[in-house]
Design a protein around this motif. Sequence first.
Motif, PDB file in Angstrom:
ATOM      1  N   ASN A  72      12.942  -0.884   2.924  1.00 13.89           N
ATOM      2  CA  ASN A  72      13.378  -2.202   2.492  1.00 13.89           C
ATOM      3  C   ASN A  72      12.203  -2.980   1.890  1.00 13.89           C
TER       4      ASN A  72
ATOM      5  N   SER B 273      28.122  -0.679  12.492  1.00 18.96           N
ATOM      6  CA  SER B 273      26.828  -1.333  12.691  1.00 18.96           C
ATOM      7  C   SER B 273      25.769  -0.785  11.732  1.00 18.96           C
TER       8      SER B 273
ATOM      9  N   ARG C 154      26.341   0.554   8.758  1.00 20.23           N
ATOM     10  CA  ARG C 154      26.673   0.055   7.413  1.00 20.23           C
ATOM     11  C   ARG C 154      26.247  -1.408   7.267  1.00 20.23           C
ATOM     12  N   ALA C 155      26.459  -2.198   8.307  1.00 20.73           N
ATOM     13  CA  ALA C 155      26.072  -3.612   8.255  1.00 20.73           C
ATOM     14  C   ALA C 155      24.558  -3.771   8.199  1.00 20.73           C
ATOM     15  N   ALA C 156      23.837  -2.945   8.960  1.00 22.88           N
ATOM     16  CA  ALA C 156      22.375  -3.043   8.966  1.00 22.88           C
ATOM     17  C   ALA C 156      21.800  -2.680   7.602  1.00 22.88           C
TER      18      ALA C 156
ATOM     19  N   ASN D 284      23.385  -2.888   4.756  1.00 22.50           N
ATOM     20  CA  ASN D 284      23.775  -3.947   3.817  1.00 22.50           C
ATOM     21  C   ASN D 284      22.866  -5.165   3.946  1.00 22.50           C
ATOM     22  N   GLN D 285      22.510  -5.513   5.177  1.00 24.56           N
ATOM     23  CA  GLN D 285      21.622  -6.663   5.380  1.00 24.56           C
ATOM     24  C   GLN D 285      20.245  -6.412   4.782  1.00 24.56           C
ATOM     25  N   ALA D 286      19.775  -5.182   4.855  1.00 27.31           N
ATOM     26  CA  ALA D 286      18.436  -4.863   4.361  1.00 27.31           C
ATOM     27  C   ALA D 286      18.404  -4.558   2.863  1.00 27.31           C
ATOM     28  N   TRP D 287      19.522  -4.170   2.299  1.00 23.54           N
ATOM     29  CA  TRP D 287      19.540  -3.659   0.926  1.00 23.54           C
ATOM     30  C   TRP D 287      20.471  -4.454   0.002  1.00 23.54           C
ATOM     31  N   GLY D 288      21.543  -5.007   0.584  1.00 22.72           N
ATOM     32  CA  GLY D 288      22.528  -5.714  -0.219  1.00 22.72           C
ATOM     33  C   GLY D 288      23.630  -4.820  -0.744  1.00 22.72           C
TER      34      GLY D 288
ATOM     35  N   LYS E 170      26.582  -1.572   0.519  1.00 20.28           N
ATOM     36  CA  LYS E 170      27.216  -0.901   1.653  1.00 20.28           C
ATOM     37  C   LYS E 170      27.464   0.562   1.299  1.00 20.28           C
TER      38      LYS E 170
END
Length: 561
Positions: free
Chosen positions: A500, A539, A541-543, A545-549, A551
């Motif tokens: 990231n 979880s 997929r969400a992690a 997405n939070q780090a990369w933007g 999914k």
Amino acid sequence: MARKSNRKEAEFVFVPLGGVGEIGMNLYLYGYGPEGAREWLIVDMGVTFGGDYEPGIDVILPDIRFLEEERHNIAGLLLTHAHEDHFGAVADLWPLLGDIPVYATPFTAEMFKSKLAEFGGDKGFPLEIVPMGDRRAIGPFDIELVSMSHSIPEPSAVVIRTPLGTALHTGDWKLDENPLTSAPTDITRLQELGRGGVTALICDSTNAVRDGVSPSEADVAVVLDKLIREAPRRVAVTTFASNVARIRSVAEATRAAGRELVVVGRAMYRVIEAAQATGYLDPDLAFHDETAFESLPPRKVVALCTGSQGETRAALARIALDEHPNVELDPGDRVIFSSRTIPGNEKAVARVQNGLADRGIEVITDQDAPVHVSGHPRRGELEQLYGWVKPDIAIPMHGEGRHLEAHAKLAERLGVKDVVRARNGAMVRLAPGPAAIIDEVPVGRLYRDGAILTRADDGQVRDRRRLSFAGTVSVSLVLSDKGALLAEPEVALTGLPIANGEGVSFETIVRDAASGTIDSIPRPKRKDQALVSEAVRRSVRAAVNQAWGKKPMCSVLLTVV
């Protein structure tokens, strides 16, 4: 299955299953008889090709589930000509319909036999060869073929007569007094049909947005002759392999310039063989195979190549990348794109053209010189046809939505009594009574995915699109029967960045998310494997997405020991 009603009287109906509202996959049905006992005539059964939106898909075909249900009532399949969007689906789909006869003119039959060879033989196809201008009964239909002009030998319009009325199905056509191969459009016969009365005209719409009349194939021959004769070095010409008139023009220009013709690409060989077998090319046409290319002097060679649509495996794309085993072009050589770019192929064609230009090779397209003419009618030609045929009903077909609407408005302006704006799946009553859409049948797309036919809604192509956008994450977990995590999660990442923005690797992010989720689930609930797998998937997929933007697709393999 089409909706049932109480209609018991005989009807003459038309149903498009492909080719209306899009380019490609032409498949049309004509039905006669009372509902529940109609007999059907199929006209054409074509394909289109997968693009960026269908990753991994070779060919797209019409969904024929309605025909499968009606297969015992099908009188036959009639092919108007040998373009892929009109006959390319037959080898795949015919086995689903039983032993129905297939009718084709001699050149179309030769091309069809060549295609069957690709599928490992004739598969017992009951192929019946019919001459141009033939008239015969197919089931309850009185069928007549009318010669038309198009960019391939032996294009036919089809007259379909029933006791209730007559439909004229144009197929693909244009007006060309000198098409160089088949006979010109049979204007006299079309005028005779008009005097006898035509209930419905089902007509090509591809160029309905363009004014005027399409130029002649003979005009292109003159330009190609000049460009080949004046070229300082090698010349390569790419065109649709099925355009026999264009192949002939290139061959004649090559001979007139004192050059040698080299044919590059298997599709070209197949078409040349079919054209020679049916008399549309000289059986003694002189040409070399591609292995002779390097031995010929640069000023003495013309290469006739496949790949006008940027196909990655075709000859010209490999030449542009300097990866062809036998053909290499140098700065100062000339490549002529004697073709138009089919909608959807723009990027692929641009890649090839730019690759050639970057290497100092001259690229000539129809934007630079009149090296291509369409095989479809412009508005001026449509106006002439309507004047000859004088139909009671007009149904625009074969085109995208804007083409169909332009055609419909033209027919209305020309005074056609009923103009039906039908789309794939609409059942149109042609007679008796006023023209109307009376029912709908199921339609859709099939994909040839490698050696397998699947429905478009099966989901694998949608998953591939998602993979191309955001990659995939796979997590492997091993739990004891008591719910304890026995080893650190194993992670496989495809298509993700390494780390990231803060330098933390995505492997670490995924492992931490998976381990943290397991820790958060009470041990008694960890016996529910579906619950654990879905919780970890969400979880992770969400992690990411939070780090990369983005999914990614995520899968979890859970093993309990």
